[in-house]
Write an enzyme that holds these catalytic residues in place. Structure first.
Site, mmCIF file in Angstrom:
data_model
loop_
_atom_site.group_PDB
_atom_site.id
_atom_site.type_symbol
_atom_site.label_atom_id
_atom_site.label_comp_id
_atom_site.label_asym_id
_atom_site.label_seq_id
_atom_site.Cartn_x
_atom_site.Cartn_y
_atom_site.Cartn_z
ATOM 1 N N LYS A 71 -1.007 1.605 -23.663
ATOM 2 C CA LYS A 71 -0.929 2.564 -24.783
ATOM 3 C C LYS A 71 0.348 2.351 -25.596
ATOM 4 O O LYS A 71 0.312 2.288 -26.822
ATOM 5 C CB LYS A 71 -0.948 4.016 -24.260
ATOM 6 C CG LYS A 71 -2.118 4.370 -23.387
ATOM 7 C CD LYS A 71 -2.060 5.805 -22.915
ATOM 8 C CE LYS A 71 -0.899 6.112 -21.996
ATOM 9 N NZ LYS A 71 -0.972 5.456 -20.667
ATOM 10 N N ARG B 11 -2.646 14.917 -22.605
ATOM 11 C CA ARG B 11 -2.918 14.415 -21.264
ATOM 12 C C ARG B 11 -3.637 15.444 -20.414
ATOM 13 O O ARG B 11 -3.916 15.187 -19.245
ATOM 14 C CB ARG B 11 -1.579 14.132 -20.591
ATOM 15 C CG ARG B 11 -1.290 12.680 -20.357
ATOM 16 C CD ARG B 11 0.150 12.631 -19.902
ATOM 17 N NE ARG B 11 0.454 11.471 -19.167
ATOM 18 C CZ ARG B 11 1.113 10.439 -19.671
ATOM 19 N NH1 ARG B 11 1.469 10.427 -20.928
ATOM 20 N NH2 ARG B 11 1.411 9.429 -18.906
ATOM 21 N N ARG C 239 6.515 -4.359 -13.957
ATOM 22 C CA ARG C 239 7.190 -4.014 -15.213
ATOM 23 C C ARG C 239 8.691 -3.804 -14.995
ATOM 24 O O ARG C 239 9.120 -3.206 -14.014
ATOM 25 C CB ARG C 239 6.601 -2.723 -15.788
ATOM 26 C CG ARG C 239 7.435 -2.198 -16.959
ATOM 27 C CD ARG C 239 6.772 -1.177 -17.800
ATOM 28 N NE ARG C 239 6.385 0.009 -17.076
ATOM 29 C CZ ARG C 239 5.638 0.976 -17.608
ATOM 30 N NH1 ARG C 239 5.208 0.870 -18.851
ATOM 31 N NH2 ARG C 239 5.309 2.029 -16.903
ATOM 32 N N ARG D 84 11.502 0.963 -13.763
ATOM 33 C CA ARG D 84 11.438 2.398 -14.052
ATOM 34 C C ARG D 84 11.270 3.153 -12.736
ATOM 35 O O ARG D 84 10.513 2.717 -11.871
ATOM 36 C CB ARG D 84 10.204 2.664 -14.932
ATOM 37 C CG ARG D 84 10.544 3.190 -16.307
ATOM 38 C CD ARG D 84 9.370 3.182 -17.226
ATOM 39 N NE ARG D 84 8.347 4.187 -16.921
ATOM 40 C CZ ARG D 84 7.316 4.440 -17.723
ATOM 41 N NH1 ARG D 84 7.164 3.791 -18.851
ATOM 42 N NH2 ARG D 84 6.414 5.352 -17.404
ATOM 43 N N ARG E 15 0.757 8.875 -9.906
ATOM 44 C CA ARG E 15 0.437 8.943 -11.347
ATOM 45 C C ARG E 15 -1.047 8.675 -11.573
ATOM 46 O O ARG E 15 -1.671 9.307 -12.429
ATOM 47 C CB ARG E 15 1.279 7.921 -12.127
ATOM 48 C CG ARG E 15 2.723 8.353 -12.293
ATOM 49 C CD ARG E 15 3.626 7.197 -12.653
ATOM 50 N NE ARG E 15 3.375 6.655 -13.970
ATOM 51 C CZ ARG E 15 3.832 5.475 -14.375
ATOM 52 N NH1 ARG E 15 4.535 4.709 -13.562
ATOM 53 N NH2 ARG E 15 3.576 5.060 -15.589
HETATM 54 P P1 AP5 Z 1 2.529 -0.095 -21.527
HETATM 55 O O1 AP5 Z 1 2.204 -0.469 -22.916
HETATM 56 O O2 AP5 Z 1 3.877 0.483 -21.241
HETATM 57 O O3 AP5 Z 1 1.390 0.842 -20.948
HETATM 58 P P2 AP5 Z 1 1.261 2.417 -21.034
HETATM 59 O O4 AP5 Z 1 -0.179 2.731 -21.025
HETATM 60 O O5 AP5 Z 1 2.087 2.962 -22.163
HETATM 61 O O6 AP5 Z 1 1.893 2.748 -19.626
HETATM 62 P P3 AP5 Z 1 3.022 3.777 -19.209
HETATM 63 O O7 AP5 Z 1 3.269 3.510 -17.752
HETATM 64 O O8 AP5 Z 1 4.235 3.739 -20.092
HETATM 65 O O9 AP5 Z 1 2.255 5.066 -19.478
HETATM 66 P P4 AP5 Z 1 2.251 6.374 -18.716
HETATM 67 O O10 AP5 Z 1 1.184 7.038 -19.432
HETATM 68 O O11 AP5 Z 1 2.148 6.399 -17.248
HETATM 69 O O12 AP5 Z 1 3.770 6.776 -18.901
HETATM 70 P P5 AP5 Z 1 4.496 7.585 -20.048
HETATM 71 O O13 AP5 Z 1 5.715 6.834 -20.390
HETATM 72 O O14 AP5 Z 1 3.578 7.982 -21.134
HETATM 73 O O15 AP5 Z 1 2.293 -1.393 -20.614
HETATM 74 C C1 AP5 Z 1 2.556 -1.365 -19.222
HETATM 75 C C2 AP5 Z 1 2.987 -2.791 -18.761
HETATM 76 O O16 AP5 Z 1 1.898 -3.692 -18.962
HETATM 77 C C3 AP5 Z 1 4.157 -3.368 -19.569
HETATM 78 O O17 AP5 Z 1 4.923 -4.176 -18.709
HETATM 79 C C4 AP5 Z 1 3.473 -4.231 -20.644
HETATM 80 O O18 AP5 Z 1 4.294 -5.296 -21.069
HETATM 81 C C5 AP5 Z 1 2.226 -4.714 -19.894
HETATM 82 N N1 AP5 Z 1 1.065 -4.870 -20.754
HETATM 83 C C6 AP5 Z 1 0.650 -4.010 -21.746
HETATM 84 N N2 AP5 Z 1 -0.503 -4.456 -22.307
HETATM 85 C C7 AP5 Z 1 -0.823 -5.604 -21.643
HETATM 86 C C8 AP5 Z 1 -1.914 -6.522 -21.742
HETATM 87 N N3 AP5 Z 1 -2.882 -6.342 -22.656
HETATM 88 N N4 AP5 Z 1 -1.956 -7.579 -20.915
HETATM 89 C C9 AP5 Z 1 -0.955 -7.774 -19.976
HETATM 90 N N5 AP5 Z 1 0.118 -6.936 -19.833
HETATM 91 C C10 AP5 Z 1 0.169 -5.875 -20.658
HETATM 92 O O19 AP5 Z 1 4.858 8.917 -19.256
HETATM 93 C C11 AP5 Z 1 5.785 8.910 -18.194
HETATM 94 C C12 AP5 Z 1 5.860 10.293 -17.550
HETATM 95 O O20 AP5 Z 1 6.279 11.252 -18.546
HETATM 96 C C13 AP5 Z 1 4.524 10.848 -17.031
HETATM 97 O O21 AP5 Z 1 4.234 10.408 -15.714
HETATM 98 C C14 AP5 Z 1 4.801 12.360 -17.087
HETATM 99 O O22 AP5 Z 1 5.627 12.780 -16.038
HETATM 100 C C15 AP5 Z 1 5.589 12.493 -18.393
HETATM 101 N N6 AP5 Z 1 4.696 12.711 -19.551
HETATM 102 C C16 AP5 Z 1 4.524 11.890 -20.602
HETATM 103 N N7 AP5 Z 1 3.627 12.405 -21.475
HETATM 104 C C17 AP5 Z 1 3.229 13.593 -20.946
HETATM 105 C C18 AP5 Z 1 2.305 14.577 -21.356
HETATM 106 N N8 AP5 Z 1 1.594 14.456 -22.488
HETATM 107 N N9 AP5 Z 1 2.128 15.648 -20.559
HETATM 108 C C19 AP5 Z 1 2.838 15.809 -19.422
HETATM 109 N N10 AP5 Z 1 3.721 14.898 -18.960
HETATM 110 C C20 AP5 Z 1 3.926 13.793 -19.716
#
Ligand code: AP5
Length: 218
Positions: A13, A86, A125, A158, A169
């Protein structure tokens, strides 16, 4: 355009939102990034959020909804919401916020990736603690181990990418967030995109979805 990017942790994402928003000049709102900034900066928001994030739990709806409402207030044009909503409660709150501005979401992109891929991506990552740039130990390592190519900052894992937290998660995603797939399908807003191909191919697919509306801006 007003878009939300949905999918499990590690679906891509953030990567896709960054590419898409930069290309079309849209605002990119990542709730995860805003919360991590708060934790890094030791702000009151960061101290409230830290425990939830380190444990792989969701930060309470009222906190996250407040963040997004405030961000959206300052935005006139298009935006991409990355990692929000979410929960169904967050989705309902977002409807209310956008209705208040005489608007609504145009589409929700669901990045569909299987669990093994997600675990592989997240366990490998590494991120820069200074500029937030993402690396992967196998697919995209920094040129010098532990040092960011872009800003020279320290590259580390991270806290919530540790295996036991990743498992939590994913459980939380299935329980709280996956129901949004049907929720947005029923509203006719959901677009599914396969998230397994390389990032540029996934991005091409996303652009294709909106080619009619964004054609002249390519
Ligand atoms: P990346 O692009 O970072 O993927 P992502 O879907 O954004 O994954 P995240 O782990 O960042 O998302 P998340 O939803 O768990 O965490 P968030 O930061 O939102 O890619 C991941 C890896 O894969 C990278 O190394 C990238 O290079 C690689 N990659 C990407 N695309 C690829 C491809 N096509 N092929 C190969 N490799 C690829 O949230 C973190 C925490 O914050 C949550 O756990 C929660 O505690 C809190 N939080 C955030 N938003 C909310 C909300 N709305 N409500 C409540 N709590 C929240």
């Amino acid at each position: 355009m007003r878009l939300a990017f949905l999918g499990p942790p590690g679906a891509g994402k953030g990567t896709q939102a960054e590419l898409f928003a930069r290309r079309y000049g849209f605002a990119h709102i990542s709730t995860g990034e805003i919360l991590r900034d708060g934790v890094r900066g030791g702000t009151p928001l960061g101290s409230k959020a830290r425990g939830y994030m380190d444990g792989g739990e969701l930060v309470p709806d009222e906190i996250v909804v407040g963040i997004v409402a405030e961000k959206l207030e300052g935005i006139d044009g298009g935006f991409v919401l990355d990692g929000f909503p979410r929960t169904v409660e967050q989705a309902e709150a977002l409807n209310g916020i956008l209705r208040g501005r005489n608007g609504s979401l145009d589409a929700v992109i669901y990045f569909d990736v299987d669990e093994d891929t997600v675990v592989r991506r997240l366990s490998g990552r590494r991120v820069c603690g200074k500029c937030g740039w993402n690396y992967h130990v196998e697919n995209m390592p920094p040129k010098r181990e532990g040092v960011c190519d872009r800003c020279g900052g320290e590259v580390h894992q991270r806290d919530d990418d540790r295996p036991e937290v990743v498992r939590e998660r994913l459980r939380v995603y299935q329980r709280e967030t996956a129901p949004l797939i049907d929720y947005y399908k029923r509203k006719g807003l959901l677009e599914r995109v396969a998230g397994d191909p390389p990032p540029e191919e996934v991005q091409e697919e996303v652009r294709r979805l909106f080619a009619d509306r964004l054609g002249s801006r390519r």
